[in-house]
Design a protein around this motif. Structure first.
Motif: not given
Length: 409
Positions: A230-233, A357-362
């Motif tokens: 959920a944090g990644v999304a 991690g989600g912000a970094m990948v996005a």
């Protein structure tokens, strides 16, 4: 500790539990510090150094130390009790924030000193959210009422992260950004001392007998995995919203309104989830909420305009608070007595680690991959985490733990 189980669970009944209002209000005062500190540190370091690279590095150090050491700090609370641990922890954290404010009060601060102060402050940040949720489980015996207590807590936390930046913005009208760091220190120290003075807080836990030692954190795969997904999304969707606005040539000033729609949806979803008398187990609900979140975020990439995207984000928000609240509730169910703060801390760490991690990948994918595909990948993170819960529900073994509840690993 006495518990209270009214005949008809409701949000009003939660606040009628003895000592609940006093304890919750003081905890929220202290937790408001986390709504003000990030923006204050970002603005202060940027002003003091004139470098976004330095401010980004300082924020990364602060966030990493806050998140990844949280389970250890929570272990101390489970072992020795919040009354012994939280006051010195909050004083040390507040002192380090004051040092950071002094360093950034005027331009010319050395980046190494800023990074060191931020990292040390993050390492001492009191885990007030997990502690308050552990206190709720002490205060409330009825399962339906406990669900409402967790729902109320989740919605209040969401509002703190909306009102915190607004409070910093008002402060900047007449004071430098470093004053926001001082405000954060004042909130955390004053609120924590009021919190630990409540009669609702439990005392230290005795160590379990050797033959009963199991670590107290068995089977947390499900809530931690879903919280991370959920944090990644969520973080991916927030960054993609800004990219969508830029790509479609909308006014950037509209982005906060889309983010507000996300927060509003989360608040509504949290209140509704807490008010429903669910008949299905928490694990099944958790999987369903995570699937819903993933599907809506993935479909948001098909939005033809910003207003449709705002509606999609509001709908995604409806699943956010229920997903996280149910993850905390399931973690509390799985934790042995005396391990509740640690269990909540692991879920909290999952959310924050996934968000980073989600912000970094996005950020790495934007500009290289079509936005629709980026939204699809962000939603897939929550969806895949939900499927992982389903596969483990069929009979996964508990997570092996050999440490006693008061031993730090």
């Amino acid at each position: 500790m006495s518990t209270h189980a009214p005949a008809r669970p409701s949000y009003a009944a939660v606040l009628r539990v003895p000592h609940a209002r006093r304890t919750f209000a003081s905890a929220l005062t202290a937790r408001l510090s986390y709504g003000t500190v990030s923006l204050s540190v970002l603005l202060s370091v940027t002003r003091a150094t004139g470098s976004y690279a330095v401010s980004g590095a300082v924020m990364s150090l602060f966030g990493a130390m806050t998140v990844f050491l949280m389970p250890i700090r929570a272990s101390l609370i489970d072992c020795y009790g919040p009354r012994r641990v939280l006051p010195p922890m909050s004083m040390l954290y507040g002192t380090l924030l004051c040092a950071l404010a002094a360093l950034t009060w005027r331009p010319g601060a050395p980046p190494v000193a800023l990074g060191a102060a931020a990292a040390l402050a993050g390492a001492c940040a009191p885990p007030l959210g997990p502690t308050m949720r552990a206190v709720w489980s002490e205060l409330v015996a009825d399962r339906g009422l406990l669900q409402r207590a967790y729902g109320l807590d989740g919605v209040a936390e969401e509002l703190l992260y909306v009102s915190g930046p607004a409070l910093v913005g008002a402060l900047l009208g007449f004071a430098p950004p470093a004053s926001g760091i001082l405000l954060s220190a004042l909130l955390i120290v004053g609120g924590t001392w009021a919190f630990v003075s409540s009669p609702a807080l439990p005392g230290p836990r005795p160590a379990a007998p050797k033959e009963q030692r199991g670590g107290g954190l068995r089977g947390l795969w499900a809530p931690v995995a879903v919280a991370t997904g959920a944090g990644v999304a969520l973080s991916g969707a927030e960054l993609l919203m800004m990219a969508f606005t830029t790509a479609r040539l909308y006014d950037p000033a509209l982005v906060p309104w889309v983010l507000a729609a996300l927060s509003a949806g989360s608040a509504v979803g949290g209140l509704v989830n807490g008010a429903v008398n669910w008949r299905v187990p928490a694990r099944v609900r958790l999987r369903g909420f995570a699937v819903g979140l993933g599907l809506v975020v993935a479909a948001a990439g098909l939005a033809p305009d910003l207003w449709t995207l705002a509606g999609a984000m509001a709908l995604a928000g409806v699943f956010i608070a229920p997903t996280l609240t149910t993850a905390y509730l399931l973690a509390a169910e799985m934790a042995d007595e005396g391990s509740g703060t640690r269990a909540g801390a692991w879920v909290n760490a999952g959310v924050n680690a996934g968000s980073s991690g989600g912000a970094m990948v996005a950020g790495a994918l934007i500009g290289r991959v079509p936005l629709g595909v980026c939204f699809l990948l962000a939603g897939a993170a929550a969806f895949v985490a939900a499927l992982t819960v389903g596969s483990r529900a069929a009979g996964a073994a508990p997570v092996p733990q050999t440490a006693a509840p008061c031993q730090l690993r």
